[in-house]
Design a protein around this motif. Structure first.
Motif, short mmCIF file in Angstrom:
data_model
loop_
_atom_site.label_atom_id
_atom_site.label_comp_id
_atom_site.label_asym_id
_atom_site.label_seq_id
_atom_site.Cartn_x
_atom_site.Cartn_y
_atom_site.Cartn_z
N LEU A 17 -2.71 6.64 -6.35
CA LEU A 17 -2.11 7.32 -5.32
C LEU A 17 -1.68 6.04 -4.24
CD1 LEU A 17 -3.65 10.85 -4.74
CD2 LEU A 17 -1.08 10.17 -5.55
N ILE A 18 -2.71 5.35 -3.91
CA ILE A 18 -2.51 4.17 -2.90
C ILE A 18 -1.57 3.30 -3.27
CG2 ILE A 18 -3.52 2.27 -1.72
CD1 ILE A 18 -6.09 3.90 -1.67
N THR A 19 -1.69 2.69 -4.51
CA THR A 19 -0.74 1.61 -5.21
C THR A 19 0.79 2.23 -5.32
OG1 THR A 19 -2.73 0.87 -6.24
CG2 THR A 19 -0.62 0.35 -7.21
N PHE A 20 0.75 3.41 -5.78
CA PHE A 20 2.17 4.01 -5.91
C PHE A 20 2.88 4.20 -4.67
CE2 PHE A 20 5.12 7.79 -5.43
CZ PHE A 20 5.97 7.39 -6.37
N PHE A 22 2.10 2.64 -1.91
CA PHE A 22 2.45 1.37 -1.10
C PHE A 22 3.80 0.70 -1.71
CE2 PHE A 22 2.38 -3.18 -1.49
CZ PHE A 22 2.44 -3.44 0.09
N ILE A 23 3.86 0.69 -3.09
CA ILE A 23 5.04 0.01 -3.77
C ILE A 23 6.07 0.70 -3.45
CG2 ILE A 23 5.90 -0.83 -5.89
CD1 ILE A 23 2.90 -1.26 -6.93
N PHE A 24 6.14 2.00 -3.57
CA PHE A 24 7.64 2.79 -3.52
C PHE A 24 7.89 2.79 -1.73
CE2 PHE A 24 9.79 6.75 -2.24
CZ PHE A 24 10.83 6.60 -3.14
N SER A 63 5.31 9.18 0.94
CA SER A 63 4.48 8.32 -0.15
C SER A 63 3.47 7.56 0.76
CB SER A 63 5.21 7.27 -0.91
OG SER A 63 6.17 8.22 -1.51
N LEU A 64 3.99 6.96 1.71
CA LEU A 64 2.99 6.24 2.57
C LEU A 64 1.94 6.84 3.32
CD1 LEU A 64 2.55 3.11 3.37
CD2 LEU A 64 3.85 3.59 5.59
N GLY A 65 2.21 7.96 3.78
CA GLY A 65 1.07 9.09 4.19
C GLY A 65 0.02 9.52 3.25
N VAL A 66 0.79 9.74 2.04
CA VAL A 66 -0.39 10.26 0.90
C VAL A 66 -1.30 8.99 0.52
CG1 VAL A 66 -0.50 10.84 -1.45
CG2 VAL A 66 1.03 11.90 -0.15
N ALA A 67 -0.56 7.96 0.63
CA ALA A 67 -1.14 6.61 0.57
C ALA A 67 -2.42 6.30 1.49
CB ALA A 67 -0.48 5.46 0.05
N LEU A 68 -1.90 6.59 2.94
CA LEU A 68 -2.89 6.38 3.76
C LEU A 68 -3.90 7.45 3.77
CD1 LEU A 68 -0.44 5.51 6.75
CD2 LEU A 68 -2.42 4.15 6.01
N TYR A 77 -13.86 -1.81 4.55
CA TYR A 77 -12.73 -3.07 4.01
C TYR A 77 -11.68 -2.82 3.09
CZ TYR A 77 -17.39 -5.33 5.60
OH TYR A 77 -18.22 -5.53 6.62
N SER A 78 -11.96 -1.93 2.32
CA SER A 78 -10.58 -1.53 1.46
C SER A 78 -9.37 -1.13 2.41
CB SER A 78 -10.89 -0.35 0.37
OG SER A 78 -11.75 -0.88 -0.55
N GLN A 79 -9.83 -0.11 3.47
CA GLN A 79 -8.99 0.42 4.31
C GLN A 79 -8.25 -0.80 5.19
OE1 GLN A 79 -10.51 3.60 6.75
NE2 GLN A 79 -11.73 4.25 5.12
N LEU A 80 -9.00 -1.79 5.75
CA LEU A 80 -8.46 -2.88 6.39
C LEU A 80 -7.63 -3.75 5.61
CD1 LEU A 80 -11.58 -4.07 8.52
CD2 LEU A 80 -9.67 -3.04 9.42
N VAL A 81 -7.80 -4.12 4.15
CA VAL A 81 -7.03 -4.64 3.46
C VAL A 81 -5.77 -3.78 3.08
CG1 VAL A 81 -6.75 -5.34 0.75
CG2 VAL A 81 -9.01 -5.84 2.20
N PHE A 82 -5.83 -2.44 3.04
CA PHE A 82 -4.66 -1.84 2.66
C PHE A 82 -3.67 -1.82 3.77
CE2 PHE A 82 -2.78 2.57 2.41
CZ PHE A 82 -1.60 2.47 1.67
#
Length: 199
Positions: A17-20, A22-24, A63-68, A77-82
């Motif tokens: 979900l995060i990848t989709f 972000f990319i979209f 999409s960005l809201g779902v990813a966040l 750390y994953s959240q900071l990278v994202f």
């Protein structure tokens, strides 16, 4: 999903979900910020974004809201990278970054920025998010991520090759323009060999 299957033998839906998302969202936002360029370089895409601008922006926000929201289940750390990748991705086509690149007036930086290959780093950051939370599976994860990154690069290079005439007319310095056809084909062949070797 492929990265996780090869690395862990299972899928964590949050990463997908995060990848989709972000990319979209980044693809949509950057295309909207580049509408003037699209008008000259890709009239079909320009027409689609002109007609569907508001629905596309709303879809990008959702999409960005779902990813966040999905990223809150991951480590800090994953959240900071994202979040860092989102900020950099949203800034990529902004007028402020374009002004900054012009002010720096460095040929290497300018060519690197103009070559759309730089956008592949955002995709790569998303693919490597599971590394932060699953450090034990580091080697297989990096291996499959590198293979996918090579394929993403090749896709972008081929897209740039298709649009080479428009990019030349508009003064864009994409990788095919910088390398020329002969060296580009060699570069793509090397990427293919690299992908096979990593596999």
């Amino acid at each position: 999903i492929l990265v996780q299957l090869f690395s862990f033998g299972k899928v964590n839906i949050e990463y997908a979900l995060i990848t989709f998302g972000f990319i979209f969202s980044m693809y949509t936002i950057n295309n909207i910020l580049e509408m003037d360029f699209l008008k000259q370089s890709n009239s079909n895409k320009y027409k689609i974004y002109s007609r569907l601008k508001i629905p596309m922006v709303l879809l990008a926000i959702v999409s960005l809201g779902v990813a966040l929201f999905s990223s809150f289940t991951l480590s800090l750390y994953s959240q900071l990278v994202f979040i860092t990748t989102i900020i950099l991705g949203a800034m990529y086509s902004s007028k402020y970054i374009k002004i900054l690149v012009k002010k720096i007036d460095n040929k290497v930086i300018s060519n690197f920025y103009d070559s759309k290959i730089v956008t592949c780093f955002g995709w790569m950051a998303m693919l490597l998010l599971p590394v932060v939370d699953n450090i034990g599976a580091l080697f297989p994860l990096i291996s499959i991520s590198a293979i996918l990154y090579v394929f993403i690069c090749m896709r972008q290079l081929l897209n740039d090759l298709i649009a080479i005439q428009a990019d030349l007319l508009l003064g864009k310095k994409t990788v095919p323009i910088i390398l020329g056809n002969k060296r580009l084909y060699i570069f793509i062949a090397v990427l293919n060999v690299l992908a096979i070797a990593l596999f």
